[in-house]
Design an enzyme around this catalytic site. Sequence first.
Site, PDB file in Angstrom:
ATOM      1  N   ASP A  98     -38.847  50.537 -47.819  1.00 56.96           N
ATOM      2  CA  ASP A  98     -37.991  51.275 -46.377  1.00 56.96           C
ATOM      3  C   ASP A  98     -38.536  50.650 -45.065  1.00 56.96           C
ATOM      4  O   ASP A  98     -38.305  51.306 -43.805  1.00 56.96           O
ATOM      5  CB  ASP A  98     -38.168  52.695 -46.382  1.00 56.96           C
ATOM      6  N   GLU A 120     -38.368  50.087 -55.546  1.00 56.70           N
ATOM      7  CA  GLU A 120     -39.165  51.580 -54.657  1.00 56.70           C
ATOM      8  C   GLU A 120     -37.597  52.562 -54.404  1.00 56.70           C
ATOM      9  O   GLU A 120     -37.518  52.510 -52.965  1.00 56.70           O
ATOM     10  CB  GLU A 120     -40.217  51.446 -53.550  1.00 56.70           C
ATOM     11  N   GLU A 134     -38.234  55.183 -41.487  1.00 60.77           N
ATOM     12  CA  GLU A 134     -38.261  54.718 -42.533  1.00 60.77           C
ATOM     13  C   GLU A 134     -37.606  55.176 -43.495  1.00 60.77           C
ATOM     14  O   GLU A 134     -36.609  54.778 -43.825  1.00 60.77           O
ATOM     15  CB  GLU A 134     -39.810  54.561 -43.499  1.00 60.77           C
ATOM     16  N   HIS A 211     -51.400  56.379 -39.982  1.00 62.34           N
ATOM     17  CA  HIS A 211     -50.706  54.764 -39.135  1.00 62.34           C
ATOM     18  C   HIS A 211     -49.308  55.192 -38.757  1.00 62.34           C
ATOM     19  O   HIS A 211     -48.831  54.161 -38.390  1.00 62.34           O
ATOM     20  CB  HIS A 211     -50.759  53.213 -40.001  1.00 62.34           C
ATOM     21  N   ARG A 213     -45.986  55.796 -37.146  1.00 58.40           N
ATOM     22  CA  ARG A 213     -45.555  55.750 -36.006  1.00 58.40           C
ATOM     23  C   ARG A 213     -45.482  57.599 -35.410  1.00 58.40           C
ATOM     24  O   ARG A 213     -44.994  57.539 -34.138  1.00 58.40           O
ATOM     25  CB  ARG A 213     -43.865  55.113 -35.725  1.00 58.40           C
ATOM     26  N   HIS A 243     -55.876  50.704 -39.265  1.00 58.00           N
ATOM     27  CA  HIS A 243     -55.406  49.905 -38.780  1.00 58.00           C
ATOM     28  C   HIS A 243     -55.090  49.104 -38.385  1.00 58.00           C
ATOM     29  O   HIS A 243     -55.011  49.712 -37.065  1.00 58.00           O
ATOM     30  CB  HIS A 243     -53.512  50.894 -39.327  1.00 58.00           C
TER      31      HIS A 243
END
Length: 382
Positions: A98, A120, A134, A211, A213, A243
Site C-alpha cells: 500500500d 498483500e 496507505e 514511523h 506518518r 527509521h
Amino acid sequence: MTAPKIMTVFGTRPEAIKVAPVIGLLNSSHKLLSITVSTGQHREMLEQVNRMFGIVPDFDLNIMAHGQGLNGLIGKAIERLDLVLSDTAPDAIIVQGDTSTAAAAAFAAFNRSVPVIHLEAGLRTGDKLSPFPEEGNRKLIGQLAELHLAPTSGARENLVQEGVSRDDICVTGNTVIDSLLTAAQWNTNFSIPELAALEVEQKRIVMVTTHRRENIRAMANIGNAVRRLSECFEDIVFVLPAHLNPEVRKAILPHLSGRRNVLVIDPLPYDQFTKLMSISDFVLTDSGGVQEEAPSLGKPVLVMRNDTERPEAVAAGTVQLVGVNEETIFANAVRLIQDRSVYRTMANAVNPYGDGRAAERTVAAIQQYFGLGSRMRDFTPA
Ligand code: UD1
Ligand code: UDP
C-alpha cells in the site's frame, strides 16, 4: 509461446522484504520471465534489504528526495516507470502492499493496459485516513488489479465485500513469513557491539519501532512513554532502531536522550532485526510487517495505533492495540512487564499470516492466470 514477462516493482524496505521470495522463485521459473524495478522510494533502508536477499534491480528509478511530498514522489514514480513500461512491455506487473510506490506503479501499469497483480491484497481498517495514505492506496490498487493475492481469508472477504470476484482472489499467506523463515536459517551476529553485549549478558530487551506518518504528531507521547518505562525499569534495555525519516527522528529522539538504558540505533539489516526481535521480551510498534512477524516468534506486540488492518493476531491474543496516548502505552507496557500471566497469555507463538509457502502460491497463481498451470490450495493457518 514465449514466457510471459512479469515485472515486480518495489521501493521501500517492507516491499523489498516481501517481494524477495517471489523474485527468487520468478528468477528460477521456466514458465515466467522476471524483470525487477526499484523506484528507490527508500535508499539506504532498501539497499540493506537488497544486499541481504541478493536482489539487483534491473531498473532503478531513484525517486527518493528529502522533504518530498506524496505527490512529488508519486508523480516522479509514474513518469519514470512509464518509460520502463514502454521499453520493456511486460505482460503483467506485481505491486506489493500500500505504499506510494505500489499505488503509482499500479496506476502507471493500468494506463498502459498492463494487468496488475496485487500482493498483500485486501487489508483494510475501514478508515480512509488510518493509516494515511496507505488505506487509500490499497483500495485504489484493489480497484485496478486483475489478480488479488490476499494473505488471509479475512483479507479475501474484505475484497469480496467490495465486489471483487472470488475467482480473481487467491489466499497465499504473507510472503513476509517466507522471508522470516529464510532469515532464521542465517547464522547472524550483531554488528553493533552494544547489541552483541545485550545478547551475551542475556539482558531483558523491549524493542520499539515507530514511523507512521499519521503518528508523527503523537511521537512525543510515544517517546515520553518509553522514557518513563526506562526510568521505572532500569534493568530493561529499550532498543529503538530509528527509521531514517528525518521527521520521525525529530519528533521522537529528543524525548529519549540521556537515558542509559535506551539504545537508539540506525535501521538494522533484516537478519539482525529479526534476531533482535527473537531475543526481545516484547515489541512496541506501529509497523505493519512487525505485527506479522512477531506473533510467529511468540513475541507479544503492543501496537501504538488506534486500529489495525491485521486483526488476525489481535484475535489470537498476541497483539494488542494500545493507541497513541502516553498513559495507555505506558500502562499496558507496565502490565506486560510485571504480570507474567498476562505475558504468558500473549506470548503464544501463532502463525495466522503464513506458513512459508506464500511465494510458491503467488507464482502458481500467476502461472494459472496465464494458463500455464494450476493454483495451489489456499493458505489456511495451522
Ligand atoms: C513508507 C510507506 C509506508 C511504509 C514505510 C516503511 C508510503 C506513503 N509510505 O513510509 O507505508 O510503512 O515506507 O518504512 O509509501 N528516508 C531516507 N532513507 C531511506 C528511507 C527513508 O533518508 O532509506 C527518509 C527520506 O527523507 C524520505 C523519508 O525518509 O523522504 C520518508 O520516506 P517515505 O518513503 O516518503 O515515507 P515512509 O514514512 O518511509
Ligand atoms: N525491519 C528491518 N530493520 C529495522 C526495522 C524493521 O529489517 O531496523 C523490517 C521488519 O522486520 C519488517 C519491516 O522491516 O519486515 C517493516 O518495515 P516498516 O516497519 O518500515 O514498514 P511497514 O511494515 O510498517 O510498512
